[in-house]
Design a protein around this motif. Sequence first.
Motif, PDB file in Angstrom:
ATOM      1  N   GLN A  89      21.569   5.572  -2.445  1.00 41.94           N
ATOM      2  CA  GLN A  89      21.553   6.960  -2.877  1.00 41.94           C
ATOM      3  C   GLN A  89      20.142   7.342  -3.311  1.00 41.94           C
ATOM      4  O   GLN A  89      19.394   6.497  -3.801  1.00 41.94           O
ATOM      5  CB  GLN A  89      22.532   7.187  -4.037  1.00 41.94           C
ATOM      6  CG  GLN A  89      23.974   6.844  -3.713  1.00 41.94           C
ATOM      7  CD  GLN A  89      24.562   7.779  -2.678  1.00 41.94           C
ATOM      8  OE1 GLN A  89      24.341   8.993  -2.720  1.00 41.94           O
ATOM      9  NE2 GLN A  89      25.327   7.234  -1.742  1.00 41.94           N
ATOM     10  N   TRP A  96      17.567  13.078   0.406  1.00 43.88           N
ATOM     11  CA  TRP A  96      18.149  12.713   1.689  1.00 43.88           C
ATOM     12  C   TRP A  96      17.239  13.211   2.816  1.00 43.88           C
ATOM     13  O   TRP A  96      16.565  14.232   2.681  1.00 43.88           O
ATOM     14  CB  TRP A  96      19.537  13.343   1.859  1.00 43.88           C
ATOM     15  CG  TRP A  96      20.607  12.725   1.009  1.00 43.88           C
ATOM     16  CD1 TRP A  96      21.272  13.311  -0.029  1.00 43.88           C
ATOM     17  CD2 TRP A  96      21.141  11.397   1.110  1.00 43.88           C
ATOM     18  NE1 TRP A  96      22.184  12.443  -0.566  1.00 43.88           N
ATOM     19  CE2 TRP A  96      22.131  11.250   0.115  1.00 43.88           C
ATOM     20  CE3 TRP A  96      20.885  10.321   1.968  1.00 43.88           C
ATOM     21  CZ2 TRP A  96      22.853  10.084  -0.066  1.00 43.88           C
ATOM     22  CZ3 TRP A  96      21.610   9.144   1.795  1.00 43.88           C
ATOM     23  CH2 TRP A  96      22.585   9.040   0.792  1.00 43.88           C
ATOM     24  N   ILE A 123      16.650   8.032   3.687  1.00 47.66           N
ATOM     25  CA  ILE A 123      16.179   8.658   2.450  1.00 47.66           C
ATOM     26  C   ILE A 123      14.675   8.858   2.540  1.00 47.66           C
ATOM     27  O   ILE A 123      13.944   7.968   2.980  1.00 47.66           O
ATOM     28  CB  ILE A 123      16.532   7.787   1.228  1.00 47.66           C
ATOM     29  CG1 ILE A 123      18.051   7.762   1.017  1.00 47.66           C
ATOM     30  CG2 ILE A 123      15.836   8.295  -0.040  1.00 47.66           C
ATOM     31  CD1 ILE A 123      18.500   6.840  -0.104  1.00 47.66           C
TER      32      ILE A 123
END
Length: 372
Positions: A89, A96, A123
């Motif tokens: 994440q 992103w 990412i």
Amino acid sequence: MPRFPDSPTSALIHAASKGGKQYDKRSADAEHRSTRRGQVTREDLEGPYPGPLDTDSSALETFSTPEYDADHGPSEGVEQDPTPHDPTQPGPGQRWSTWRSVAKGQRGPDPLPEWVVTRDAAIDTELGILKTGKEADAFLVERAVPPGADASSDGGPDLALDQAATRCLLVAKRYRSLEHGQFHRGSEYTEGRTVRRTRDQRAMEDRKSAWGRAVSATQWADAEFVALREAWSAGAPVPYPVQIDGTEVLMEFIGTEETDDLGRTQAVAAPRLTRVRPSDDLLESYWEQLTHGMSVLARLGFAHGDLSPYNILADGERLVIIDLPQVVDLAANPFSSDVLLRDCRTVCDWFTARGLDVDADALFADLLAQAF
């Protein structure tokens, strides 16, 4: 476009003033108040806010980035968050990948180079600032798929999933609005340019309006992206334009990566032509590459507009022409001949000073013949 979260200060390179004093990074609240006052909304701008560094256009340049781990981002000097972070994440200074968030027409031309990362799980990590300029700042960005992330891809039917790239370095060039820029010769380059909507054209002519300043900022980004797309497709030595999103252009990073004995990697941008001292044979090769690039642009109907040894990178034995937002339409712009002649004289002066016998007027005449 998703904006990078505020990055750790120590993970970025700060620009310095002429006196050498570093600027302190302002708090997020202060930055928000100053950048929003008297401006249009983010939806109106249709692009990113300025990057997390508040850099000055007169700042010195930095040609290398902080050391970082090629798989996990910055490796030294970054304050660690005590809260466990999921590596799949986005964390501080990350977002992103914006590949999927832009339309197909806002991506680079085909064929897509194999090194471009298109996977949804990728990412973007901001590694540092490469350069500050009159109208934009350039940041180094790593686009990578973290280990353990979903391996979905948008590489297309011709790109097998197991062959898709998982990591690449990009340059994010972010254009500032007019009130934050110092580019005062805009009319010389934009003469003859048009925009799709007449409302936007009228707004650009009114530099006092917030909307006009916003449209002007996106115009420079659009002009560079379109010029890079056409020039790259035609075989000119320019960086591959990966995508455009509002006032941010993502393009190929020109340079190398060096790894020390501890396995730490440092990205080093290719030097500008003005900083190299090539041998006689390499000097001749550079001249042939440069005139080829200028010829490709001329056949496309373009003049670079600001061509000089400062806007040409020497990546080993190859030259790469950069900074194309001010490209001039040779047919529509009444100043095009003067601009092209200035480009020819500027580059010829550099080669002549290093002992190569070149003629600016002959180059100018040859480029005009190819253009028309």
